[in-house]
Design an enzyme around this catalytic site. Structure first.
Site, PDB file in Angstrom:
ATOM      1  N   LYS A  10      -9.073 -16.667  -1.344  1.00  0.00           N
ATOM      2  CA  LYS A  10     -10.262 -16.371  -2.155  1.00  0.00           C
ATOM      3  C   LYS A  10     -10.394 -17.348  -3.333  1.00  0.00           C
ATOM      4  O   LYS A  10      -9.437 -18.064  -3.677  1.00  0.00           O
ATOM      5  CB  LYS A  10     -10.165 -14.928  -2.653  1.00  0.00           C
ATOM      6  CG  LYS A  10     -10.248 -13.884  -1.519  1.00  0.00           C
ATOM      7  CD  LYS A  10     -10.229 -12.467  -2.095  1.00  0.00           C
ATOM      8  CE  LYS A  10     -10.380 -11.419  -1.001  1.00  0.00           C
ATOM      9  NZ  LYS A  10     -10.384 -10.034  -1.574  1.00  0.00           N
TER      10      LYS A  10
ATOM     11  N   TYR B 104     -19.006  -8.921   4.344  1.00  0.00           N
ATOM     12  CA  TYR B 104     -18.437  -7.686   3.789  1.00  0.00           C
ATOM     13  C   TYR B 104     -19.325  -6.458   4.049  1.00  0.00           C
ATOM     14  O   TYR B 104     -19.185  -5.458   3.340  1.00  0.00           O
ATOM     15  CB  TYR B 104     -18.216  -7.852   2.287  1.00  0.00           C
ATOM     16  CG  TYR B 104     -16.878  -8.488   1.904  1.00  0.00           C
ATOM     17  CD1 TYR B 104     -15.661  -8.001   2.406  1.00  0.00           C
ATOM     18  CD2 TYR B 104     -16.836  -9.546   1.006  1.00  0.00           C
ATOM     19  CE1 TYR B 104     -14.450  -8.568   2.025  1.00  0.00           C
ATOM     20  CE2 TYR B 104     -15.613 -10.112   0.619  1.00  0.00           C
ATOM     21  CZ  TYR B 104     -14.428  -9.614   1.139  1.00  0.00           C
ATOM     22  OH  TYR B 104     -13.227 -10.162   0.753  1.00  0.00           O
TER      23      TYR B 104
ATOM     24  N   ARG C 148      -1.006  -8.333   7.139  1.00  0.00           N
ATOM     25  CA  ARG C 148      -1.359  -7.278   6.165  1.00  0.00           C
ATOM     26  C   ARG C 148      -0.135  -6.949   5.292  1.00  0.00           C
ATOM     27  O   ARG C 148      -0.263  -6.778   4.083  1.00  0.00           O
ATOM     28  CB  ARG C 148      -1.836  -5.995   6.865  1.00  0.00           C
ATOM     29  CG  ARG C 148      -3.167  -6.076   7.593  1.00  0.00           C
ATOM     30  CD  ARG C 148      -4.376  -6.140   6.712  1.00  0.00           C
ATOM     31  NE  ARG C 148      -4.499  -5.078   5.736  1.00  0.00           N
ATOM     32  CZ  ARG C 148      -5.568  -4.919   4.944  1.00  0.00           C
ATOM     33  NH1 ARG C 148      -6.617  -5.743   5.025  1.00  0.00           N
ATOM     34  NH2 ARG C 148      -5.604  -3.951   4.064  1.00  0.00           N
TER      35      ARG C 148
ATOM     36  N   ASN D  67      -7.834 -10.761  -5.942  1.00  0.00           N
ATOM     37  CA  ASN D  67      -6.509 -10.516  -5.344  1.00  0.00           C
ATOM     38  C   ASN D  67      -6.085 -11.585  -4.344  1.00  0.00           C
ATOM     39  O   ASN D  67      -5.260 -11.361  -3.472  1.00  0.00           O
ATOM     40  CB  ASN D  67      -6.457  -9.109  -4.745  1.00  0.00           C
ATOM     41  CG  ASN D  67      -7.503  -8.891  -3.677  1.00  0.00           C
ATOM     42  OD1 ASN D  67      -8.225  -9.810  -3.293  1.00  0.00           O
ATOM     43  ND2 ASN D  67      -7.591  -7.670  -3.182  1.00  0.00           N
TER      44      ASN D  67
ATOM     45  N   HIS E 196      -7.692 -12.426   1.696  1.00  0.00           N
ATOM     46  CA  HIS E 196      -8.272 -11.413   2.588  1.00  0.00           C
ATOM     47  C   HIS E 196      -7.531 -11.473   3.908  1.00  0.00           C
ATOM     48  O   HIS E 196      -7.128 -12.558   4.350  1.00  0.00           O
ATOM     49  CB  HIS E 196      -9.763 -11.715   2.844  1.00  0.00           C
ATOM     50  CG  HIS E 196     -10.332 -10.924   3.996  1.00  0.00           C
ATOM     51  ND1 HIS E 196     -10.808  -9.647   3.847  1.00  0.00           N
ATOM     52  CD2 HIS E 196     -10.431 -11.216   5.330  1.00  0.00           C
ATOM     53  CE1 HIS E 196     -11.200  -9.191   5.044  1.00  0.00           C
ATOM     54  NE2 HIS E 196     -10.980 -10.118   5.957  1.00  0.00           N
TER      55      HIS E 196
ATOM     56  N   GLU F 141     -14.423 -11.136  12.581  1.00  0.00           N
ATOM     57  CA  GLU F 141     -14.312 -12.006  11.404  1.00  0.00           C
ATOM     58  C   GLU F 141     -14.017 -13.456  11.802  1.00  0.00           C
ATOM     59  O   GLU F 141     -14.520 -14.392  11.172  1.00  0.00           O
ATOM     60  CB  GLU F 141     -13.226 -11.459  10.470  1.00  0.00           C
ATOM     61  CG  GLU F 141     -13.644 -10.142   9.833  1.00  0.00           C
ATOM     62  CD  GLU F 141     -12.581  -9.538   8.915  1.00  0.00           C
ATOM     63  OE1 GLU F 141     -12.837  -8.456   8.364  1.00  0.00           O
ATOM     64  OE2 GLU F 141     -11.505 -10.148   8.755  1.00  0.00           O
TER      65      GLU F 141
END
Ligand code: UDP
Ligand code: MG
Length: 136
Positions: free
Chosen positions: A12, A52, A88, A115, A118, A129
């Site tokens: 990000k 999103y 993850r 954060n 993604h 995605e």
């Protein structure tokens, strides 16, 4: 039994801006997540809103779309054994202050919105995605 999967990673704007891309790629390599494709781009707010869309009813949706389109990002296809859950776990909790030690968000995340990374949350979303950013 082998379960080779692909997942989508986004570095990000907060992390790209702090030149963390290479550090984060090293973490992927160390954890057997192979980078199959990678590109740097700057999405528009409309593109972020489409990406999103699952979050459109959330109170943070508008800020999230503004944020993702605020600067360059790096999108990658990661491939490996159980890549979706492996990545993850490696990312850590959404809010860096809840993330476990040595996760990417614990190491680099600034806040729940900034954060750093993604990652897709399911096989179905990973396919969607990846296709969103890497149509051929
Ligand atoms: N987010 C936020 N505020 C919140 C929850 C989420 O700004 O209260 C942002 C955050 O950047 C997160 C993204 O929205 O990464 C998507 O949220 P999700 O619940 O899917 O978290 P993730 O899958 O990224 O851990
Ligand atoms: Mg998510």
């Amino acid at each position: 039994m082998s379960n080779l999967e692909q997942t989508l990673s986004i570095i990000k704007p907060d992390a790209v801006e702090r030149n963390l891309t290479e550090e984060i790629k090293k973490i992927f390599n160390k954890n057997s997540l192979n980078i199959k494709d990678s590109k740097k781009l700057h999405v528009t707010k409309d593109e972020a809103a489409e990406f999103y869309r699952v979050h459109q009813s959330k109170p943070f949706y508008n800020d999230l779309c503004a944020y993702l389109s605020s600067g360059p990002i790096v999108v990658m296809i990661l491939e490996g054994e159980n890549a979706i859950s492996t990545y993850r776990k490696l990312m850590g909790a959404t809010d860096p202050k809840d993330a476990e030690e040595n996760t990417i968000r614990k190491l680099y995340g600034l806040s729940i919105d900034k954060n750093s990374v993604h990652g897709s949350d399911s096989l179905e979303n990973a396919k969607k995605e990846i296709n969103f950013f890497f149509k051929n």
